[in-house]
Design an enzyme around this catalytic site. Structure first.
Site, PDB file in Angstrom:
ATOM      1  N   ARG A  24       0.818  -1.310  -0.145  1.00  0.00           N
ATOM      2  CA  ARG A  24      -0.014   0.015  -0.013  1.00  0.00           C
ATOM      3  C   ARG A  24       0.821   1.285  -0.060  1.00  0.00           C
ATOM      4  O   ARG A  24       0.550   2.202  -0.575  1.00  0.00           O
ATOM      5  CB  ARG A  24      -0.957   0.153   1.150  1.00  0.00           C
ATOM      6  CG  ARG A  24      -1.979  -1.114   1.311  1.00  0.00           C
ATOM      7  CD  ARG A  24      -2.693  -0.978   2.566  1.00  0.00           C
ATOM      8  NE  ARG A  24      -2.002  -1.524   3.609  1.00  0.00           N
ATOM      9  CZ  ARG A  24      -2.002  -1.094   4.885  1.00  0.00           C
ATOM     10  NH1 ARG A  24      -3.020  -0.281   5.099  1.00  0.00           N
ATOM     11  NH2 ARG A  24      -0.972  -1.164   5.663  1.00  0.00           N
ATOM     12  N   ASN A  42      -5.995  -2.769   3.030  1.00  0.00           N
ATOM     13  CA  ASN A  42      -5.744  -4.184   3.143  1.00  0.00           C
ATOM     14  C   ASN A  42      -7.260  -4.628   3.381  1.00  0.00           C
ATOM     15  O   ASN A  42      -7.922  -3.997   4.084  1.00  0.00           O
ATOM     16  CB  ASN A  42      -5.052  -4.463   4.317  1.00  0.00           C
ATOM     17  CG  ASN A  42      -3.459  -4.441   4.135  1.00  0.00           C
ATOM     18  OD1 ASN A  42      -3.120  -4.351   2.761  1.00  0.00           O
ATOM     19  ND2 ASN A  42      -2.823  -4.337   5.217  1.00  0.00           N
TER      20      ASN A  42
END
Length: 97
Positions: A24, A42
């Site tokens: 990320r 997530n």
């Protein structure tokens, strides 16, 4: 062309070894480099969900990057779908779903 005609948004669900490897954070850096907005988070199933908004060429480049991922990740699949542009002005990391 108007803003609505030149801005697209895509949702991608990325599976593989994509959590715990900086996926990320690296996606946010790549998004900034490409000048696209959106977010990454997530998911509880171990995947990463990403939404990307911007001009079509930049969004396509970001989707290509998602398919490769950062060093240390291992992307198995990226499922991409259309989403409605919502005017995001930056790329953010969201909390897990």
């Amino acid at each position: 062309m108007s803003q609505e005609q030149t801005t697209i948004r895509r949702r991608a669900v990325v599976t593989g070894m994509v959590q715990g490897v900086g996926y990320r954070w690296s996606a946010r850096e790549e998004a900034r480099r490409l000048g696209v907005a959106g977010w990454a988070r997530n998911r509880s199933d171990g995947s990463v969900e990403v939404e990307v908004e911007g001009d079509p060429a930049s969004v396509d480049r970001m989707i290509d990057w998602l398919r490769a991922g950062p060093p240390g990740s291992a992307v198995d699949d990226v499922r991409v779908s259309d989403a409605t542009p919502d005017g995001d002005d930056a790329f953010r990391i969201r909390q897990t779903d």
